[in-house]
Design an enzyme around this catalytic site. Structure first.
Site: not given
Length: 567
Positions: A303, A409, A145, A305
């Protein structure tokens, strides 16, 4: 320890990490070797995440293979037809992510589990979407992430499409420990494909996610999208192609991307820390927004999200919106565009209570969970029914999900939804800041802040100290209720207690008589105490908004100072 090291060297399939470990042995770097071998990377509800390197306390091919083996055995044991239903696997643009994803596929297929493997990098929500599409038994995303370049991770989703929660985390961890003592099951990808165990997810799959989002009724508010301009950055991550495509599909023709940050690059050369919340991370997209006079400067994390933005103010300058401000705008907007009485919305305990107030005013049902998006979506699935369908949830750390196409998310759909929100406001001659002011004037000015206190690694838990001698006042204001999530009890100032319907967690929440709220909890990853503050101030119609904001911010500073002093 040398026996551990020699065993590791004999099992490690990667020459690079074997050489790295051997060099540490050769120079007798005891401290570094202890750090790598005194413990194992802990598998939890977020899966695995850690620095890349040799040893069980690092991310590397052997750790990935052992983790995949443990996960595979657990899925077979706990999900009917897990092998047939399969696992979706995707990966981000970090240096080792492709290899780690392929290793995971080779292990799972060797265990007889079908694998759906992306042919290229994929945003985390695009991978999570695949569980629902294929009715898969789970998913794995190889991603760290928004962590620094030297990190990588292994994120696990359950068959319901959400991130794993207890008891699956500890169950998988137990199977990983067993796998670390045995030989690794292995099948080459070519053999897996020949045996029908491997399906490559090519562009057709990405287009399926695209079509699903384009057909999402919550993303169909096309109110003059050409009226606003948007600057965007993928922050060297994997979001750009789909983000730009979805915006274009929704009619946003004035979109500019930060070219230097558009393509995936695991070294993140233009940011010190690839997290939109970090100081300076949004500088390039804000500069681009200013150069094209865009209303919004938007970002996904690497990433994709999470979603972040800065919006232009009346004076032409750009200001970041907090995660709570974005969440409040989303909640207000989505409830206005649906039959609110049939909707379910939620956020986490450390997020603003304003969403609850808005939901109650609109007649929607509200729920609250522990920190972490895994709780929001798992609880949402439990709570929704024919009368109340899940609409929206958010956490203050820039995580949002709009609808239930992805049970996690999703920074891509959030980007489109917020762009549509801003475009609609623009047709009314309003900015997102104007809308926030209207919401605050209607429901109260909610100000939120967070502070972390670094602790010595061996310091005793502050929560225990606070429980042993509970405060009755903070900053001179009486505490009217204390919620102790460790005991699952709410202690009221009149001496009575009430039960709390949340999983046990080392969290203390203080509700003050002036409606302020203070949350104290230890960090789960560092020797830190995290404190979350919220203050509420009423604004009269004749009050000057800027003056009210300044007064509220000053009061917040005073509250934080007094509370931190008391700790």
């Amino acid at each position: 320890m040398m026996q551990q090291i020699n065993n590791w060297l004999s099992r490690d399939p990667e020459e690079k990490t074997r050489e790295e470990l051997q060099s540490l042995v050769d120079i007798n770097d005891i401290e570094e070797l202890n750090d790598r071998f005194s413990s194992r990377l802990q598998f939890g509800t977020a899966g695995l995440r850690g620095m890349v390197g040799a040893g069980p306390n690092r991310m590397n091919r052997l750790v990935i293979q052992e983790t995949a083996t443990g996960l595979g055995h657990y899925l077979i044991e706990h999900i009917i037809d897990a092998g047939q239903r399969g696992v979706v696997i995707g990966y981000d643009g970090r240096t080792d992510s492709l290899q780690f994803a392929h290793d995971t596929a080779s292990v799972l297929t060797a265990l007889g589990i079908n694998v759906f493997l992306t042919t290229k990098v994929a945003a985390t929500p695009i991978v999570a979407y695949g569980i629902k599409k294929f009715n898969a038994a789970g998913a794995v995303v190889v991603t760290a992430s928004h962590n620094p370049p030297e990190y990588n991770g292994f994120k696990v989703y359950w068959e319901n499409g959400a991130q794993i929660i207890p008891p699956h985390d500890s169950g998988i961890a137990h199977q990983i420990d067993i796998a670390a003592t045995k030989s690794i099951p292995w099948m080459s990808l070519s053999d897996a494909e020949a045996k029908g165990l491997l399906v490559w997810l090519d562009d057709k799959y990405y287009q399926s996610y695209r079509n699903t989002m384009n057909n999402n009724p919550l993303l169909s508010n096309h109110t003059d999208p050409s009226a606003i301009s948007i600057a965007y950055t993928a922050m060297h991550g994997v979001g750009a192609d789909m983000a730009e495509t979805l915006l274009h599909d929704a009619g946003f023709i004035h979109v500019a991307s930060v070219a230097e940050q558009r393509e995936p690059d695991g070294t993140f050369p233009t940011v010190n820390f690839p997290n939109p919340e970090e100081k300076g991370a949004m500088d390039m997209v804000i500069a681009l927004a200013d150069s094209v006079n865009a209303e919004l400067a938007c970002a996904n994390d690497p990433d994709a999200d999470r979603f972040a933005l800065a919006a232009r103010k009346a004076d032409g300058n750009y200001q970041m919106l907090t995660g709570d401000q974005v969440g409040i705008l989303f909640g207000h907007y989505l409830l206005n565009h649906t039959d609110a009485s049939k909707q379910l919305v939620g956020n986490t305990i450390v997020s603003s209570r304003l969403l609850k107030k808005i939901a109650e005013a609109k007649g929607a049902e509200y729920f609250q969970t522990l920190t972490g998006f895994k709780w929001l979506t798992n609880v949402a699935m439990q709570k929704q029914n024919e009368e109340k369908q899940f609409l929206f949830a958010y956490e203050e750390a820039l995580g949002y999900t709009v609808g239930s196409e992805v049970w996690d998310k999703d920074g891509l759909s959030a980007l489109v939804a917020f762009a549509q929100l801003a475009a609609e406001l623009s047709t009314q001659g309003k900015s997102v800041w104007d809308e926030l002011e209207l919401i605050y004037r209607t429901h109260g000015l909610y100000v939120n802040a967070q502070q972390s206190i670094a602790l010595a690694p061996n310091s005793p838990p502050i929560g225990d100290k606070l429980r042993a001698n509970p405060p009755t006042q903070i900053a001179g204001v009486n505490i009217c209720a204390t919620e102790d999530l460790k005991a699952s009890l709410r202690y009221l100032s009149n001496g009575s207690t009430e039960s709390i319907d949340l999983p046990a967690s080392d969290v203390l929440i203080y509700h003050l008589e002036d409606e302020s709220r203070i949350i104290v909890r230890p960090s789960g990853t560092e020797p830190k105490l995290k404190c979350y503050y919220e203050m509420v101030t009423e604004i009269n119609p004749i009050d000057d908004y800027v003056a009210a904001q300044e007064k509220a911010n000053a009061a917040m500073e005073s509250l934080i100072k007094e509370h931190q002093k008391s700790l």
